[in-house]
Motif scaffolding. Structure first.
Motif, PDB file in Angstrom:
ATOM      1  N   THR A 104     -19.215   3.279 -13.366  1.00  0.00           N
ATOM      2  CA  THR A 104     -17.983   2.561 -13.679  1.00  0.00           C
ATOM      3  C   THR A 104     -16.955   2.746 -12.560  1.00  0.00           C
ATOM      4  O   THR A 104     -17.145   3.570 -11.648  1.00  0.00           O
ATOM      5  N   ALA A 105     -15.869   1.995 -12.680  1.00  0.00           N
ATOM      6  CA  ALA A 105     -14.785   2.135 -11.703  1.00  0.00           C
ATOM      7  C   ALA A 105     -14.299   3.578 -11.653  1.00  0.00           C
ATOM      8  O   ALA A 105     -14.161   4.167 -10.567  1.00  0.00           O
ATOM      9  N   THR A 106     -14.044   4.165 -12.813  1.00  0.00           N
ATOM     10  CA  THR A 106     -13.584   5.554 -12.856  1.00  0.00           C
ATOM     11  C   THR A 106     -14.593   6.491 -12.212  1.00  0.00           C
ATOM     12  O   THR A 106     -14.250   7.355 -11.409  1.00  0.00           O
ATOM     13  N   GLU A 107     -15.868   6.315 -12.553  1.00  0.00           N
ATOM     14  CA  GLU A 107     -16.907   7.209 -12.030  1.00  0.00           C
ATOM     15  C   GLU A 107     -17.031   7.099 -10.519  1.00  0.00           C
ATOM     16  O   GLU A 107     -17.283   8.107  -9.832  1.00  0.00           O
ATOM     17  N   ASN A 108     -16.858   5.895  -9.969  1.00  0.00           N
ATOM     18  CA  ASN A 108     -16.919   5.728  -8.521  1.00  0.00           C
ATOM     19  C   ASN A 108     -15.816   6.516  -7.818  1.00  0.00           C
ATOM     20  O   ASN A 108     -16.003   6.948  -6.677  1.00  0.00           O
ATOM     21  N   ILE A 109     -14.698   6.701  -8.494  1.00  0.00           N
ATOM     22  CA  ILE A 109     -13.586   7.450  -7.906  1.00  0.00           C
ATOM     23  C   ILE A 109     -13.722   8.944  -8.190  1.00  0.00           C
ATOM     24  O   ILE A 109     -13.266   9.783  -7.403  1.00  0.00           O
ATOM     25  N   VAL A 110     -14.382   9.270  -9.280  1.00  0.00           N
ATOM     26  CA  VAL A 110     -14.593  10.673  -9.641  1.00  0.00           C
ATOM     27  C   VAL A 110     -15.600  11.344  -8.711  1.00  0.00           C
ATOM     28  O   VAL A 110     -15.427  12.507  -8.311  1.00  0.00           O
ATOM     29  N   LEU A 111     -16.655  10.638  -8.352  1.00  0.00           N
ATOM     30  CA  LEU A 111     -17.766  11.254  -7.619  1.00  0.00           C
ATOM     31  C   LEU A 111     -17.345  11.946  -6.315  1.00  0.00           C
ATOM     32  O   LEU A 111     -17.762  13.088  -6.076  1.00  0.00           O
ATOM     33  N   PRO A 112     -16.548  11.316  -5.441  1.00  0.00           N
ATOM     34  CA  PRO A 112     -16.166  12.035  -4.220  1.00  0.00           C
ATOM     35  C   PRO A 112     -15.318  13.273  -4.493  1.00  0.00           C
ATOM     36  O   PRO A 112     -15.345  14.232  -3.714  1.00  0.00           O
ATOM     37  N   GLY A 150     -11.526  -8.917  -5.852  1.00  0.00           N
ATOM     38  CA  GLY A 150     -10.271  -8.199  -5.634  1.00  0.00           C
ATOM     39  C   GLY A 150     -10.210  -6.889  -6.384  1.00  0.00           C
ATOM     40  O   GLY A 150      -9.705  -5.883  -5.873  1.00  0.00           O
ATOM     41  N   GLU A 151     -10.745  -6.895  -7.617  1.00  0.00           N
ATOM     42  CA  GLU A 151     -10.769  -5.657  -8.409  1.00  0.00           C
ATOM     43  C   GLU A 151     -11.705  -4.623  -7.787  1.00  0.00           C
ATOM     44  O   GLU A 151     -11.391  -3.430  -7.736  1.00  0.00           O
ATOM     45  N   GLN A 152     -12.842  -5.083  -7.304  1.00  0.00           N
ATOM     46  CA  GLN A 152     -13.780  -4.170  -6.647  1.00  0.00           C
ATOM     47  C   GLN A 152     -13.127  -3.493  -5.441  1.00  0.00           C
ATOM     48  O   GLN A 152     -13.286  -2.287  -5.237  1.00  0.00           O
ATOM     49  N   GLN A 153     -12.394  -4.279  -4.670  1.00  0.00           N
ATOM     50  CA  GLN A 153     -11.781  -3.701  -3.480  1.00  0.00           C
ATOM     51  C   GLN A 153     -10.650  -2.744  -3.856  1.00  0.00           C
ATOM     52  O   GLN A 153     -10.447  -1.732  -3.173  1.00  0.00           O
ATOM     53  N   ARG A 154      -9.947  -3.005  -4.932  1.00  0.00           N
ATOM     54  CA  ARG A 154      -8.924  -2.059  -5.398  1.00  0.00           C
ATOM     55  C   ARG A 154      -9.553  -0.723  -5.805  1.00  0.00           C
ATOM     56  O   ARG A 154      -8.985   0.331  -5.554  1.00  0.00           O
ATOM     57  N   VAL A 155     -10.720  -0.792  -6.443  1.00  0.00           N
ATOM     58  CA  VAL A 155     -11.430   0.443  -6.782  1.00  0.00           C
ATOM     59  C   VAL A 155     -11.810   1.182  -5.495  1.00  0.00           C
ATOM     60  O   VAL A 155     -11.692   2.407  -5.416  1.00  0.00           O
ATOM     61  N   ALA A 156     -12.258   0.437  -4.486  1.00  0.00           N
ATOM     62  CA  ALA A 156     -12.610   1.060  -3.207  1.00  0.00           C
ATOM     63  C   ALA A 156     -11.401   1.740  -2.574  1.00  0.00           C
ATOM     64  O   ALA A 156     -11.520   2.814  -1.972  1.00  0.00           O
ATOM     65  N   PHE A 157     -10.219   1.122  -2.704  1.00  0.00           N
ATOM     66  CA  PHE A 157      -9.000   1.764  -2.202  1.00  0.00           C
ATOM     67  C   PHE A 157      -8.788   3.108  -2.903  1.00  0.00           C
ATOM     68  O   PHE A 157      -8.487   4.116  -2.259  1.00  0.00           O
ATOM     69  N   CYS A 158      -8.923   3.081  -4.224  1.00  0.00           N
ATOM     70  CA  CYS A 158      -8.703   4.300  -5.000  1.00  0.00           C
ATOM     71  C   CYS A 158      -9.705   5.386  -4.613  1.00  0.00           C
ATOM     72  O   CYS A 158      -9.353   6.563  -4.507  1.00  0.00           O
ATOM     73  N   ARG A 159     -10.953   4.978  -4.433  1.00  0.00           N
ATOM     74  CA  ARG A 159     -11.978   5.943  -4.025  1.00  0.00           C
ATOM     75  C   ARG A 159     -11.614   6.582  -2.678  1.00  0.00           C
ATOM     76  O   ARG A 159     -11.788   7.789  -2.490  1.00  0.00           O
ATOM     77  N   ALA A 160     -11.117   5.781  -1.746  1.00  0.00           N
ATOM     78  CA  ALA A 160     -10.761   6.305  -0.425  1.00  0.00           C
ATOM     79  C   ALA A 160      -9.628   7.312  -0.498  1.00  0.00           C
ATOM     80  O   ALA A 160      -9.541   8.215   0.342  1.00  0.00           O
ATOM     81  N   LEU A 161      -8.758   7.166  -1.498  1.00  0.00           N
ATOM     82  CA  LEU A 161      -7.611   8.056  -1.623  1.00  0.00           C
ATOM     83  C   LEU A 161      -7.835   9.170  -2.635  1.00  0.00           C
ATOM     84  O   LEU A 161      -6.945   9.998  -2.852  1.00  0.00           O
ATOM     85  N   ALA A 162      -9.019   9.216  -3.224  1.00  0.00           N
ATOM     86  CA  ALA A 162      -9.274  10.143  -4.324  1.00  0.00           C
ATOM     87  C   ALA A 162      -9.038  11.593  -3.943  1.00  0.00           C
ATOM     88  O   ALA A 162      -8.461  12.366  -4.720  1.00  0.00           O
ATOM     89  N   ASN A 163      -9.458  11.976  -2.743  1.00  0.00           N
ATOM     90  CA  ASN A 163      -9.330  13.375  -2.318  1.00  0.00           C
ATOM     91  C   ASN A 163      -8.036  13.650  -1.552  1.00  0.00           C
ATOM     92  O   ASN A 163      -7.934  14.660  -0.846  1.00  0.00           O
ATOM     93  N   GLN A 164      -7.080  12.742  -1.691  1.00  0.00           N
ATOM     94  CA  GLN A 164      -5.747  12.912  -1.105  1.00  0.00           C
ATOM     95  C   GLN A 164      -5.813  13.208   0.398  1.00  0.00           C
ATOM     96  O   GLN A 164      -5.318  14.228   0.868  1.00  0.00           O
ATOM     97  N   PRO A 165      -6.445  12.298   1.160  1.00  0.00           N
ATOM     98  CA  PRO A 165      -6.524  12.490   2.603  1.00  0.00           C
ATOM     99  C   PRO A 165      -5.152  12.358   3.244  1.00  0.00           C
ATOM    100  O   PRO A 165      -4.211  11.841   2.632  1.00  0.00           O
ATOM    101  N   ARG A 166      -5.043  12.808   4.472  1.00  0.00           N
ATOM    102  CA  ARG A 166      -3.795  12.610   5.219  1.00  0.00           C
ATOM    103  C   ARG A 166      -3.855  11.359   6.095  1.00  0.00           C
ATOM    104  O   ARG A 166      -2.840  10.889   6.574  1.00  0.00           O
ATOM    105  N   LEU A 167      -5.075  10.830   6.308  1.00  0.00           N
ATOM    106  CA  LEU A 167      -5.260   9.664   7.176  1.00  0.00           C
ATOM    107  C   LEU A 167      -6.189   8.667   6.502  1.00  0.00           C
ATOM    108  O   LEU A 167      -7.261   9.027   6.017  1.00  0.00           O
ATOM    109  N   LEU A 168      -5.770   7.389   6.472  1.00  0.00           N
ATOM    110  CA  LEU A 168      -6.589   6.306   5.954  1.00  0.00           C
ATOM    111  C   LEU A 168      -6.990   5.398   7.112  1.00  0.00           C
ATOM    112  O   LEU A 168      -6.141   4.981   7.902  1.00  0.00           O
TER     113      LEU A 168
END
Length: 227
Positions: A104-112, A150-168
C-alpha cells in the motif's frame, strides 16, 4: 558560516574512457547548495543531468573532483560508508514512481524507515503524516495500481522524505504527468520541501516550474551556467 548541504568541486565524468568514442559529460562541475535552498537544474535529455544527480547522491563516482554532504567529504570513502550516508542524508525522486506494487501507499513509505531501524509504529505515523501533507491521506491503504499517476508520484515524494534526509535529488519528478497534474503535483512537492526545510536539486525541462525555485542553473556542454 555553515557548510553547504551539498558541495561539488571539480566534478568530471566521461564514458568509454580511452576509447575512440569517449564521451565527456561533466567538465569540472562546481556547485554549492545551501541549507533550505531549492535549485532547478535545467538540461535537455542526454546532457548529463542524471549522471550529475547520481554523483551528487553517491550512486556513482566521478573521474575527478569531490563530493561533500553536510561538510563530510565522501572522496575515497568505503562503499559501506557511502551507503550509510546516502540512506540517512539523501532522498531520491525519479520521473517514474518505482513504487512496490504489492504494498500500500503507507507500506511503501514505511519500508525505507524500517530498513533504517525505525520502529513500525513510528514509521507508520510518519508515513501517514507525510501522506496528509501531500493531500492523499484517504489513499493510504491503496496499492499503486489503484492510484492515479499524480497520486503515485506523491507517494514517491513521501517515500523519498521518509527518513528525513537533508538533501533531496529529483530527476524530472513530474515529467511523466500531464501539464495540469504536473503543476499540482509539483506544488505539493514544493510545499513538502519548504515545510521540512531541506535542500533540493530538481532537474526539469519545464522553465515555468524552474522559475518557482530559488535558483536556476543550466547544464550546457558539461558545465553549469546560471540562467
Amino acid at each position: 558560516m555553515n557548510d553547504p548541504v551539498l558541495r561539488l568541486n571539480g566534478i568530471t565524468k566521461a564514458y568509454n574512457k580511452g576509447a575512440v568514442n569517449e564521451v565527456t559529460v561533466l567538465r569540472g562541475i562546481d556547485l554549492d547548495v545551501a541549507t533550505g535552498e531549492v535549485v532547478a537544474l535545467v538540461a535537455p535529455s542526454g546532457a548529463g543531468k542524471s549522471t550529475l544527480l547520481h554523483i551528487a547522491g553517491l550512486l556513482d563516482t566521478p573521474d575527478a573532483g569531490t563530493v561533500a554532504i553536510g561538510g563530510d567529504d565522501m572522496t575515497g570513502q568505503t562503499d559501506r560508508r557511502r551507503t550509510r550516508v546516502r540512506r540517512a542524508d539523501v532522498g531520491f525522486i525519479y520521473q517514474f514512481h518505482h513504487l512496490l506494487p504489492e504494498f500500500t501507499a503507507t507500506e511503501n513509505i514505511v519500508l525505507p524507515q524500517l530498513a533504517d531501524g525505525v520502529a513500525r509504529n513510528a514509521a507508520e505515523t510518519r508515513a501517514n503524516e507525510l501522506l496528509a501533507q501531500v493531500g492523499i491521506a484517504g489513499r493510504a491503504d491503496h496499492r499503486p495500481a489503484a492510484l492515479s499517476g499524480g497520486e503515485q508520484q506523491r507517494v514517491a515524494f513521501c517515500r523519498a522524505l521518509a527518513n528525513q534526509p537533508r538533501l533531496l535529488l529529483a530527476d524530472e519528478p513530474t515529467g511523466n504527468l500531464d501539464p495540469t497534474t504536473s503543476d499540482q503535483v509539483f506544488g505539493a512537492l514544493m510545499d513538502l520541501v519548504r515545510s521540512t526545510g531541506l535542500s533540493a536539486v530538481i532537474a526539469t525541462h519545464n522553465l515555468e516550474l524552474a522559475a518557482r525555485m530559488d535558483r536556476q542553473i543550466r547544464l550546457d556542454n558539461g558545465r553549469l551556467v546560471p540562467i
